[in-house]
Design a protein around this motif. Structure first.
Motif, PDB file in Angstrom:
ATOM      1  N   LEU A   1      85.894  55.743 100.804  1.00 34.11           N
ATOM      2  CA  LEU A   1      84.568  56.246 100.504  1.00 34.11           C
ATOM      3  C   LEU A   1      83.954  56.637 101.838  1.00 34.11           C
ATOM      4  CD1 LEU A   1      85.327  54.040  98.243  1.00 34.11           C
ATOM      5  CD2 LEU A   1      82.885  53.995  97.754  1.00 34.11           C
ATOM      6  N   ALA A   2      83.853  57.926 102.092  1.00 35.87           N
ATOM      7  CA  ALA A   2      83.411  58.411 103.399  1.00 35.87           C
ATOM      8  C   ALA A   2      81.900  58.616 103.396  1.00 35.87           C
ATOM      9  CB  ALA A   2      84.115  59.719 103.738  1.00 35.87           C
ATOM     10  N   ARG A   3      81.241  57.943 104.322  1.00 40.11           N
ATOM     11  CA  ARG A   3      79.792  58.119 104.467  1.00 40.11           C
ATOM     12  C   ARG A   3      79.506  58.843 105.778  1.00 40.11           C
ATOM     13  NH1 ARG A   3      77.940  54.534 108.251  1.00 40.11           N
ATOM     14  NH2 ARG A   3      79.234  52.704 108.703  1.00 40.11           N
ATOM     15  N   GLY A   4      78.299  59.387 105.888  1.00 40.75           N
ATOM     16  CA  GLY A   4      77.889  60.027 107.143  1.00 40.75           C
ATOM     17  C   GLY A   4      78.519  61.375 107.396  1.00 40.75           C
ATOM     18  N   SER A   5      78.889  62.100 106.351  1.00 36.96           N
ATOM     19  CA  SER A   5      79.592  63.378 106.553  1.00 36.96           C
ATOM     20  C   SER A   5      78.727  64.429 107.242  1.00 36.96           C
ATOM     21  CB  SER A   5      80.092  63.919 105.210  1.00 36.96           C
ATOM     22  OG  SER A   5      79.029  64.047 104.288  1.00 36.96           O
ATOM     23  N   LEU A   6      77.401  64.284 107.171  1.00 39.72           N
ATOM     24  CA  LEU A   6      76.508  65.256 107.812  1.00 39.72           C
ATOM     25  C   LEU A   6      76.074  64.810 109.204  1.00 39.72           C
ATOM     26  CD1 LEU A   6      74.199  66.192 104.786  1.00 39.72           C
ATOM     27  CD2 LEU A   6      76.430  67.138 105.416  1.00 39.72           C
ATOM     28  N   ALA A   7      76.582  63.635 109.643  1.00 38.62           N
ATOM     29  CA  ALA A   7      76.264  63.104 110.979  1.00 38.62           C
ATOM     30  C   ALA A   7      74.757  63.067 111.213  1.00 38.62           C
ATOM     31  CB  ALA A   7      76.978  63.910 112.059  1.00 38.62           C
ATOM     32  N   LYS A   8      74.076  62.353 110.341  1.00 37.41           N
ATOM     33  CA  LYS A   8      72.608  62.204 110.422  1.00 37.41           C
ATOM     34  C   LYS A   8      71.894  63.550 110.368  1.00 37.41           C
ATOM     35  CE  LYS A   8      72.668  57.871 113.021  1.00 37.41           C
ATOM     36  NZ  LYS A   8      72.172  57.153 114.231  1.00 37.41           N
ATOM     37  N   GLY A   9      72.533  64.533 109.741  1.00 37.05           N
ATOM     38  CA  GLY A   9      71.931  65.855 109.590  1.00 37.05           C
ATOM     39  C   GLY A   9      72.146  66.773 110.774  1.00 37.05           C
ATOM     40  N   MET A  10      72.755  66.270 111.848  1.00 32.61           N
ATOM     41  CA  MET A  10      72.922  67.086 113.054  1.00 32.61           C
ATOM     42  C   MET A  10      73.937  68.206 112.866  1.00 32.61           C
ATOM     43  SD  MET A  10      72.532  64.427 116.247  1.00 32.61           S
ATOM     44  CE  MET A  10      73.695  63.220 115.621  1.00 32.61           C
TER      45      MET A  10
ATOM     46  N   TYR B   1      82.689  58.888 108.517  1.00 29.82           N
ATOM     47  CA  TYR B   1      83.678  59.911 108.845  1.00 29.82           C
ATOM     48  C   TYR B   1      83.007  61.275 108.780  1.00 29.82           C
ATOM     49  CZ  TYR B   1      87.983  62.750 108.412  1.00 29.82           C
ATOM     50  OH  TYR B   1      88.988  63.675 108.595  1.00 29.82           O
ATOM     51  N   SER B   2      83.175  62.058 109.829  1.00 36.20           N
ATOM     52  CA  SER B   2      82.630  63.417 109.868  1.00 36.20           C
ATOM     53  C   SER B   2      83.306  64.170 110.990  1.00 36.20           C
ATOM     54  CB  SER B   2      81.111  63.387 110.108  1.00 36.20           C
ATOM     55  OG  SER B   2      80.827  63.028 111.458  1.00 36.20           O
ATOM     56  N   LEU B   3      82.943  65.439 111.140  1.00 32.54           N
ATOM     57  CA  LEU B   3      83.470  66.216 112.264  1.00 32.54           C
ATOM     58  C   LEU B   3      83.041  65.592 113.588  1.00 32.54           C
ATOM     59  CD1 LEU B   3      85.051  68.721 113.195  1.00 32.54           C
ATOM     60  CD2 LEU B   3      82.888  70.000 113.132  1.00 32.54           C
ATOM     61  N   LEU B   4      81.908  64.889 113.593  1.00 36.32           N
ATOM     62  CA  LEU B   4      81.421  64.222 114.805  1.00 36.32           C
ATOM     63  C   LEU B   4      81.840  62.753 114.876  1.00 36.32           C
ATOM     64  CD1 LEU B   4      77.842  65.733 115.223  1.00 36.32           C
ATOM     65  CD2 LEU B   4      79.757  65.929 116.828  1.00 36.32           C
ATOM     66  N   ASP B   5      82.604  62.315 113.909  1.00 37.51           N
ATOM     67  CA  ASP B   5      83.163  60.957 113.964  1.00 37.51           C
ATOM     68  C   ASP B   5      84.548  60.983 113.346  1.00 37.51           C
ATOM     69  OD1 ASP B   5      83.773  58.336 114.154  1.00 37.51           O
ATOM     70  OD2 ASP B   5      82.102  57.586 112.960  1.00 37.51           O
ATOM     71  N   ARG B   6      85.514  61.401 114.169  1.00 36.64           N
ATOM     72  CA  ARG B   6      86.893  61.527 113.695  1.00 36.64           C
ATOM     73  C   ARG B   6      87.727  60.299 114.032  1.00 36.64           C
ATOM     74  NH1 ARG B   6      88.957  66.991 116.008  1.00 36.64           N
ATOM     75  NH2 ARG B   6      90.856  66.269 114.969  1.00 36.64           N
ATOM     76  N   ARG B   7      87.056  59.204 114.388  1.00 35.67           N
ATOM     77  CA  ARG B   7      87.777  57.974 114.724  1.00 35.67           C
ATOM     78  C   ARG B   7      88.693  57.498 113.589  1.00 35.67           C
ATOM     79  NH1 ARG B   7      82.867  54.239 116.544  1.00 35.67           N
ATOM     80  NH2 ARG B   7      82.091  55.151 114.593  1.00 35.67           N
ATOM     81  N   PRO B   8      88.282  57.620 112.314  1.00 39.85           N
ATOM     82  CA  PRO B   8      89.179  57.176 111.242  1.00 39.85           C
ATOM     83  C   PRO B   8      90.518  57.908 111.208  1.00 39.85           C
ATOM     84  CG  PRO B   8      86.947  57.349 110.402  1.00 39.85           C
ATOM     85  CD  PRO B   8      86.942  57.956 111.781  1.00 39.85           C
ATOM     86  N   GLU B   9      90.558  59.143 111.743  1.00 40.30           N
ATOM     87  CA  GLU B   9      91.801  59.905 111.738  1.00 40.30           C
ATOM     88  C   GLU B   9      92.858  59.279 112.638  1.00 40.30           C
ATOM     89  OE1 GLU B   9      89.667  64.277 111.014  1.00 40.30           O
ATOM     90  OE2 GLU B   9      90.772  63.884 112.874  1.00 40.30           O
TER      91      GLU B   9
END
Length: 298
Positions: free
Chosen positions: A195-204, A172-180
Protein backbone atom coordinates in the motif's frame (compact mmCIF):
# COMPACT_ATOMS: atom_id res chain seq x y z
CA UNK A 1 -11.69 1.36 -11.43
CA UNK A 2 -9.12 -1.40 -11.58
CA UNK A 3 -8.96 -3.85 -8.66
CA UNK A 4 -6.02 -5.92 -7.47
CA UNK A 5 -5.72 -8.82 -5.05
CA UNK A 6 -3.94 -7.68 -1.90
CA UNK A 7 -1.07 -10.11 -1.36
CA UNK A 8 -2.16 -13.56 -0.22
CA UNK A 9 -5.45 -12.22 1.13
CA UNK A 10 -8.91 -12.55 -0.35
CA UNK A 11 -9.27 -8.76 -0.59
CA UNK A 12 -9.80 -7.26 -4.03
CA UNK A 13 -8.86 -3.61 -3.52
CA UNK A 14 -9.14 -0.59 -5.79
CA UNK A 15 -5.86 0.62 -7.28
CA UNK A 16 -6.60 4.00 -5.69
CA UNK A 17 -7.36 3.91 -1.96
CA UNK A 18 -8.64 6.66 0.30
CA UNK A 19 -6.24 7.90 2.99
CA UNK A 20 -8.68 9.09 5.63
CA UNK A 21 -6.13 11.01 7.70
CA UNK A 22 -6.79 13.98 5.40
CA UNK A 23 -10.43 14.25 6.48
CA UNK A 24 -11.56 17.11 8.70
CA UNK A 25 -13.79 17.02 11.77
CA UNK A 26 -17.13 17.63 10.02
CA UNK A 27 -18.79 14.20 9.94
CA UNK A 28 -21.42 15.28 7.42
CA UNK A 29 -18.88 16.65 4.95
CA UNK A 30 -16.64 13.63 5.48
CA UNK A 31 -19.53 11.29 4.69
CA UNK A 32 -20.25 13.20 1.48
CA UNK A 33 -16.68 12.80 0.25
CA UNK A 34 -16.40 9.16 1.37
CA UNK A 35 -19.70 8.23 -0.31
CA UNK A 36 -18.62 9.90 -3.55
CA UNK A 37 -15.31 8.02 -3.41
CA UNK A 38 -17.21 4.76 -3.04
CA UNK A 39 -19.40 5.71 -6.01
CA UNK A 40 -16.23 6.36 -8.03
CA UNK A 41 -15.06 2.79 -7.35
CA UNK A 42 -12.72 3.29 -4.39
CA UNK A 43 -13.34 0.49 -1.89
CA UNK A 44 -10.33 0.59 0.50
CA UNK A 45 -10.46 3.24 3.20
CA UNK A 46 -7.44 3.55 5.49
CA UNK A 47 -7.57 5.17 8.92
CA UNK A 48 -5.82 4.74 12.30
CA UNK A 49 -6.70 4.97 15.96
CA UNK A 50 -4.04 7.70 16.23
CA UNK A 51 -5.76 10.12 13.85
CA UNK A 52 -7.68 12.76 15.77
CA UNK A 53 -7.44 10.63 18.91
CA UNK A 54 -9.99 8.25 17.40
CA UNK A 55 -12.23 10.88 15.83
CA UNK A 56 -11.16 9.80 12.34
CA UNK A 57 -12.30 6.23 12.94
CA UNK A 58 -15.60 7.53 14.33
CA UNK A 59 -16.20 9.61 11.20
CA UNK A 60 -15.40 6.72 8.86
CA UNK A 61 -17.58 4.36 10.89
CA UNK A 62 -20.54 6.72 10.78
CA UNK A 63 -20.19 7.30 7.05
CA UNK A 64 -20.36 3.62 6.16
CA UNK A 65 -23.23 2.51 8.35
CA UNK A 66 -25.47 0.45 6.04
CA UNK A 67 -22.64 0.16 3.50
CA UNK A 68 -20.26 -2.08 5.46
CA UNK A 69 -20.40 -4.91 2.92
CA UNK A 70 -19.29 -2.54 0.15
CA UNK A 71 -16.09 -1.28 1.77
CA UNK A 72 -12.74 -2.61 2.95
CA UNK A 73 -11.82 -0.94 6.23
CA UNK A 74 -8.16 -0.70 7.21
CA UNK A 75 -6.95 0.80 10.46
CA UNK A 76 -3.78 0.81 12.53
CA UNK A 77 -2.59 0.19 16.09
CA UNK A 78 0.52 0.66 18.21
CA UNK A 79 0.53 4.33 19.16
CA UNK A 80 -1.08 4.77 22.57
CA UNK A 81 -2.34 8.20 23.52
CA UNK A 82 -1.31 9.42 26.96
CA UNK A 83 -4.17 9.99 29.37
CA UNK A 84 -3.44 13.73 29.50
CA UNK A 85 -3.59 13.96 25.70
CA UNK A 86 -0.09 15.45 25.51
CA UNK A 87 1.09 12.93 22.94
CA UNK A 88 1.47 9.22 22.39
CA UNK A 89 3.87 6.41 23.18
CA UNK A 90 4.82 3.38 21.13
CA UNK A 91 3.17 0.23 22.50
CA UNK A 92 3.22 -2.90 20.29
CA UNK A 93 2.52 -5.32 23.17
CA UNK A 94 -0.02 -8.10 22.86
CA UNK A 95 -2.04 -6.78 25.79
CA UNK A 96 -2.35 -3.31 24.29
CA UNK A 97 -3.25 -4.53 20.80
CA UNK A 98 -6.01 -6.75 22.20
CA UNK A 99 -7.33 -3.79 24.17
CA UNK A 100 -7.03 -1.24 21.35
CA UNK A 101 -8.83 -3.36 18.76
CA UNK A 102 -12.00 -3.32 20.87
CA UNK A 103 -11.98 0.47 20.89
CA UNK A 104 -11.39 0.64 17.11
CA UNK A 105 -14.23 -1.80 16.47
CA UNK A 106 -16.52 0.36 18.59
CA UNK A 107 -15.51 3.60 16.89
CA UNK A 108 -15.83 2.07 13.43
CA UNK A 109 -19.20 0.54 14.41
CA UNK A 110 -18.28 -2.83 12.95
CA UNK A 111 -17.81 -6.42 14.09
CA UNK A 112 -14.57 -6.90 12.16
CA UNK A 113 -11.68 -5.00 10.58
CA UNK A 114 -10.63 -6.11 7.12
CA UNK A 115 -6.97 -5.08 7.46
CA UNK A 116 -5.40 -4.35 10.85
CA UNK A 117 -1.92 -2.83 10.60
CA UNK A 118 0.89 -2.27 13.07
CA UNK A 119 1.48 1.48 12.89
CA UNK A 120 5.29 1.40 12.88
CA UNK A 121 7.77 -1.02 14.41
CA UNK A 122 11.38 -1.45 15.51
CA UNK A 123 13.72 -4.39 16.02
CA UNK A 124 13.49 -3.75 19.77
CA UNK A 125 9.77 -4.61 19.77
CA UNK A 126 8.46 -7.91 21.17
CA UNK A 127 7.78 -8.98 17.58
CA UNK A 128 6.63 -12.53 18.32
CA UNK A 129 4.23 -11.19 20.93
CA UNK A 130 2.87 -8.65 18.45
CA UNK A 131 2.35 -11.37 15.86
CA UNK A 132 0.58 -13.54 18.46
CA UNK A 133 -1.90 -10.73 19.05
CA UNK A 134 -2.73 -10.39 15.37
CA UNK A 135 -3.05 -14.14 14.87
CA UNK A 136 -5.37 -14.41 17.89
CA UNK A 137 -7.56 -11.61 16.54
CA UNK A 138 -7.80 -13.48 13.23
CA UNK A 139 -8.88 -16.64 15.03
CA UNK A 140 -11.49 -14.65 16.93
CA UNK A 141 -12.85 -13.15 13.71
CA UNK A 142 -12.21 -9.59 14.85
CA UNK A 143 -9.83 -8.97 11.96
CA UNK A 144 -9.64 -10.66 8.58
CA UNK A 145 -5.99 -9.96 7.76
CA UNK A 146 -3.07 -8.01 9.19
CA UNK A 147 -0.09 -6.07 7.93
CA UNK A 148 2.41 -3.44 8.99
CA UNK A 149 3.00 0.20 8.14
CA UNK A 150 6.77 0.67 7.97
CA UNK A 151 9.58 2.09 5.86
CA UNK A 152 12.31 0.17 7.73
CA UNK A 153 13.83 -2.64 5.63
CA UNK A 154 15.14 -4.49 8.69
CA UNK A 155 11.70 -4.51 10.35
CA UNK A 156 9.93 -5.47 7.13
CA UNK A 157 12.28 -8.43 6.65
CA UNK A 158 11.50 -9.72 10.14
CA UNK A 159 7.75 -9.65 9.55
CA UNK A 160 8.14 -11.28 6.14
CA UNK A 161 10.14 -14.06 7.79
CA UNK A 162 8.13 -14.56 10.96
CA UNK A 163 4.51 -13.55 10.34
CA UNK A 164 1.48 -13.95 8.12
CA UNK A 165 1.27 -10.34 6.98
CA UNK A 166 -0.54 -9.77 3.70
CA UNK A 167 0.55 -6.15 3.24
CA UNK A 168 3.08 -3.45 3.99
CA UNK A 169 2.20 0.24 3.82
CA UNK A 170 5.18 2.41 2.92
CA UNK A 171 6.02 5.79 1.48
CA UNK A 172 6.88 5.62 -2.22
CA UNK A 173 7.09 8.24 -4.97
CA UNK A 174 9.40 9.61 -7.63
CA UNK A 175 10.97 11.61 -4.77
CA UNK A 176 11.20 8.59 -2.49
CA UNK A 177 12.50 5.61 -4.43
CA UNK A 178 14.06 3.97 -1.38
CA UNK A 179 11.58 1.05 -1.51
CA UNK A 180 12.94 0.13 -4.96
CA UNK A 181 16.29 -0.70 -3.39
CA UNK A 182 15.25 -3.97 -1.69
CA UNK A 183 11.78 -3.85 -0.16
CA UNK A 184 9.57 -3.92 -3.25
CA UNK A 185 11.39 -6.90 -4.73
CA UNK A 186 11.28 -8.80 -1.44
CA UNK A 187 7.56 -8.19 -0.98
CA UNK A 188 6.75 -9.10 -4.58
CA UNK A 189 8.71 -12.33 -4.16
CA UNK A 190 6.69 -13.27 -1.07
CA UNK A 191 3.35 -12.16 -2.56
CA UNK A 192 2.84 -9.46 0.07
CA UNK A 193 0.93 -6.45 -1.23
CA UNK A 194 2.24 -2.89 -0.97
CA UNK A 195 0.00 0.00 0.00
CA UNK A 196 1.96 2.99 -1.28
CA UNK A 197 1.41 6.31 0.44
CA UNK A 198 2.87 9.73 -0.34
CA UNK A 199 2.81 9.34 -4.13
CA UNK A 200 2.50 13.12 -4.59
CA UNK A 201 5.41 13.84 -2.20
CA UNK A 202 3.43 16.28 -0.06
CA UNK A 203 2.12 17.87 -3.26
CA UNK A 204 5.57 18.98 -4.42
CA UNK A 205 5.31 16.81 -7.54
CA UNK A 206 2.03 18.49 -8.43
CA UNK A 207 1.49 22.05 -7.23
CA UNK A 208 3.27 22.81 -3.94
CA UNK A 209 6.48 24.91 -3.81
CA UNK A 210 9.71 22.90 -3.84
CA UNK A 211 11.66 22.49 -0.62
CA UNK A 212 14.43 20.13 0.53
CA UNK A 213 13.04 16.60 0.83
CA UNK A 214 14.67 13.32 1.91
CA UNK A 215 18.18 14.44 1.04
CA UNK A 216 17.17 16.22 -2.16
CA UNK A 217 17.74 19.95 -2.53
CA UNK A 218 14.86 22.23 -3.49
CA UNK A 219 16.41 22.47 -6.96
CA UNK A 220 16.41 18.70 -7.37
CA UNK A 221 12.78 18.57 -6.24
CA UNK A 222 12.00 21.13 -8.96
CA UNK A 223 13.70 18.87 -11.52
CA UNK A 224 11.49 15.94 -10.54
CA UNK A 225 8.36 18.09 -10.67
CA UNK A 226 9.37 19.39 -14.09
CA UNK A 227 9.80 15.82 -15.34
CA UNK A 228 6.33 14.96 -14.06
CA UNK A 229 4.91 17.96 -15.91
CA UNK A 230 6.75 17.09 -19.12
CA UNK A 231 5.48 13.52 -19.14
CA UNK A 232 1.96 14.61 -18.21
CA UNK A 233 1.14 16.95 -21.06
CA UNK A 234 -1.27 16.58 -22.73
CA UNK A 235 -2.30 13.00 -21.98
CA UNK A 236 -2.75 13.09 -18.22
CA UNK A 237 -2.70 15.38 -15.20
CA UNK A 238 0.41 15.73 -13.05
CA UNK A 239 -1.32 13.93 -10.18
CA UNK A 240 -2.23 11.06 -12.48
CA UNK A 241 1.37 10.81 -13.68
CA UNK A 242 2.75 10.83 -10.13
CA UNK A 243 0.33 8.11 -9.02
CA UNK A 244 0.91 6.04 -12.14
CA UNK A 245 4.64 6.09 -11.47
CA UNK A 246 3.95 4.42 -8.12
CA UNK A 247 1.50 1.94 -9.61
CA UNK A 248 3.89 0.87 -12.36
CA UNK A 249 5.83 -1.36 -9.97
CA UNK A 250 4.26 -4.87 -9.82
CA UNK A 251 4.70 -5.06 -6.04
CA UNK A 252 2.34 -2.12 -5.51
CA UNK A 253 -1.29 -3.14 -5.06
CA UNK A 254 -2.80 0.28 -4.42
CA UNK A 255 -1.85 3.93 -4.02
CA UNK A 256 -3.26 5.36 -0.80
CA UNK A 257 -4.03 9.01 -1.50
CA UNK A 258 -5.11 11.60 1.06
CA UNK A 259 -8.24 13.23 -0.36
CA UNK A 260 -9.62 16.43 1.15
CA UNK A 261 -12.13 17.74 -1.40
CA UNK A 262 -14.47 16.49 -4.11
CA UNK A 263 -12.32 18.29 -6.69
CA UNK A 264 -9.24 16.44 -5.49
CA UNK A 265 -11.21 13.18 -5.59
CA UNK A 266 -12.25 13.77 -9.20
CA UNK A 267 -8.69 14.53 -10.23
CA UNK A 268 -7.30 11.39 -8.61
CA UNK A 269 -10.02 9.05 -9.92
CA UNK A 270 -9.43 10.46 -13.41
CA UNK A 271 -6.50 8.05 -13.52
CA UNK A 272 -9.01 5.45 -14.69
CA UNK A 273 -9.22 7.18 -18.07
CA UNK A 274 -5.61 8.32 -18.34
CA UNK A 275 -3.23 6.34 -20.57
CA UNK A 276 -0.67 4.19 -18.77
CA UNK A 277 2.90 5.36 -18.55
CA UNK A 278 5.08 3.80 -21.21
CA UNK A 279 8.39 2.17 -20.33
CA UNK A 280 10.11 5.09 -22.03
CA UNK A 281 8.20 7.60 -19.88
CA UNK A 282 9.04 5.67 -16.70
CA UNK A 283 12.73 5.75 -17.61
CA UNK A 284 12.46 9.44 -18.42
CA UNK A 285 11.08 10.12 -14.95
CA UNK A 286 13.72 7.99 -13.26
CA UNK A 287 16.54 9.74 -15.10
CA UNK A 288 15.28 13.15 -13.98
CA UNK A 289 16.66 12.68 -10.47
CA UNK A 290 19.08 10.26 -8.85
CA UNK A 291 17.36 7.58 -6.77
CA UNK A 292 17.75 7.97 -3.02
CA UNK A 293 18.39 5.06 -0.68
CA UNK A 294 17.95 4.14 2.99
CA UNK A 295 20.82 5.26 5.20
CA UNK A 296 19.38 3.68 8.37
CA UNK A 297 17.45 0.57 9.41
CA UNK A 298 19.05 -1.58 6.72
Amino acid sequence: MKYNLLGNSGLQVSEISFGCMSLGEDHVENARILHQALDEGINLFDTADLYGQGLNEISVGRAFQGKRDKVILATKVGNQWRKDGSGWDWNPTKAYILEAVEQSLQRLQTDYIDLYQLHGGTLDDPIDETIEAFELLKQQGKIRYYGISSIRPNVIREYVRRSGIVSVMMQYSLLDRRPEETCLGLLEQHKIGVLARGSLAKGMLVNKPAQPFLGYSAEEVKQAAAAIQLVSNPQRSKAETAVQYVLHHPAVTTAVVGIRTLTHLQEITGIQQAPLLSEEEIQQLQKSIKANSYSEHQ
